[in-house]
Scaffold this active site. Structure first.
Site, short mmCIF file in Angstrom:
data_model
loop_
_atom_site.label_atom_id
_atom_site.label_comp_id
_atom_site.label_asym_id
_atom_site.label_seq_id
_atom_site.Cartn_x
_atom_site.Cartn_y
_atom_site.Cartn_z
N LYS A 11 61.25 4.52 72.95
CA LYS A 11 61.74 4.83 74.07
C LYS A 11 62.37 3.40 75.01
O LYS A 11 62.62 2.62 74.31
CB LYS A 11 60.72 5.46 75.05
CG LYS A 11 60.15 6.35 74.36
CD LYS A 11 59.15 7.48 74.93
CE LYS A 11 58.84 8.63 73.99
NZ LYS A 11 58.04 9.69 74.59
N HIS A 96 65.99 14.54 72.48
CA HIS A 96 64.77 14.20 72.85
C HIS A 96 64.47 15.07 74.29
O HIS A 96 65.43 14.99 74.82
CB HIS A 96 64.33 13.00 72.83
CG HIS A 96 63.00 12.43 73.17
ND1 HIS A 96 62.46 12.60 74.16
CD2 HIS A 96 62.05 12.30 72.10
CE1 HIS A 96 61.06 12.60 74.24
NE2 HIS A 96 60.81 12.01 72.88
N GLU A 98 63.26 14.18 76.65
CA GLU A 98 63.45 13.30 77.66
C GLU A 98 65.01 13.15 78.05
O GLU A 98 65.54 13.04 79.18
CB GLU A 98 62.99 11.89 77.69
CG GLU A 98 61.49 11.78 77.77
CD GLU A 98 60.63 10.98 77.00
OE1 GLU A 98 61.17 9.99 76.62
OE2 GLU A 98 59.43 11.12 76.63
N GLY A 174 52.99 11.83 75.91
CA GLY A 174 52.65 10.94 76.96
C GLY A 174 51.48 11.40 77.64
O GLY A 174 51.07 10.85 78.85
P1 13P Z 1 53.93 10.11 72.69
O1 13P Z 1 53.34 9.53 71.34
O2 13P Z 1 53.69 8.75 73.70
O3 13P Z 1 53.15 11.22 73.28
O4 13P Z 1 55.47 10.30 72.75
C1 13P Z 1 55.91 11.30 71.86
C2 13P Z 1 57.31 11.09 71.86
O5 13P Z 1 58.02 11.61 72.74
C3 13P Z 1 57.96 10.80 70.66
O6 13P Z 1 59.53 10.89 70.73
#
Ligand code: 13P
Length: 251
Positions: A11, A96, A98, A174
């Site tokens: 990220k 993704h 996000e 997350g």
């Molecule tokens: P986390 O492992 O921090 O929950 O994130 C997962 C993720 O979005 C991977 O693309």
């Protein structure tokens, strides 16, 4: 043959010197280890080239976290498939959650990126997943079905079999709240069934479907032991070389 893929999505984390440090540490952690899974890391754009030169003689493969669907042009701040290829990317994460929720990416835009990635010989890691509301109001399977159908829209079987799918329930990203292995398996099996209907059973059986959402060394093994969970897309736990190593070695 279905392949296990453990991918680390960094990220928007790590500046250049931190990226170099992390990848050097990871290389050391993996040296001499018996690694079954394909290992992929997705650092931020500005570190791709430096990371590529460090992983040259290792098992680690390079991914980007996003790209644009156009060949080139007036798209300030964007990166093309050809640019990613030119710095040595083999994979690109697309759709993704996000990108979908914060940056408003639609299923149609993601589908056009998938086609562009395939045209440029990049393997798309296509993400799908439901929100907490959708899980609670019982629409998880409808959401997943429509995201998967949109992702595969207009692909030939030959193209479709190149995709990697990542199921990432948004409520598990997350948050430290992982889907239980049973919950994840249920959705993975459903995804494979949808894809079988869109392509063939053989293609669906051959596809890698990763799970993502708070994957950690202490839950990876159980998740990965499920028949339709073929890897992990890891966020937080890939930012430390030893925890990412432990996830990789749990395959
Ligand atoms: P986390 O492992 O921090 O929950 O994130 C997962 C993720 O979005 C991977 O693309």
């Amino acid at each position: 043959m279905r392949k296990y893929i453990i991918a680390g999505n960094w990220k928007m984390q790590k500046n250049l010197s931190e990226a170099i440090q992390l990848v050097s540490d990871l290389k050391n952690e993996l040296e001499g280890k018996d690694i079954i899974a394909e290992v992929v890391i997705a650092p931020p754009f500005m570190a791709l080239e430096a990371v590529k030169s460090l992983i040259k003689n290792s098992v680690i493969k390079l991914s980007a976290q996003n790209m644009h669907s156009a060949d080139s042009g007036a798209f300030t701040g964007e990166v093309s498939a050809d640019m990613l290829k030119s710095v040595g990317c083999e994979y690109v994460i697309l759709g993704h959650s996000e990108r979908r929720t914060i940056f408003g990416e639609t299923d149609e835009f993601i589908n056009s990126k998938i086609k562009q990635a395939l045209k440029n010989n990049l393997i798309p890691i296509v993400c799908c997943g439901e929100s907490l509301d959708e899980r609670e109001n019982g629409t998880t399977f409808n959401i997943i079905e429509s995201q998967i159908k949109a992702a595969f829209n207009g692909l030939t079987n030959e193209q479709a079999e190149k995709l990697v799918i990542a199921y990432e329930p948004i409520w598990a990203i997350g948050t430290g709240k992982t889907a239980s292995p049973e919950q994840a398996q249920e959705v993975h099996a459903f995804i494979r069934k949808i894809i079988a209907g869109l392509t063939t059973q053989e293609i669906a059986n051959g596809l890698t479907i990763q799970y993502g959402g708070s994957v950690k060394p202490d839950n990876a093994k159980e998740l990965l032991s499920k028949p339709d969970i073929d890897g992990a897309l890891v966020g937080g736990a890939c930012l430390k070389a030893d925890s990412f190593r432990d996830i990789i070695l749990s395959v």
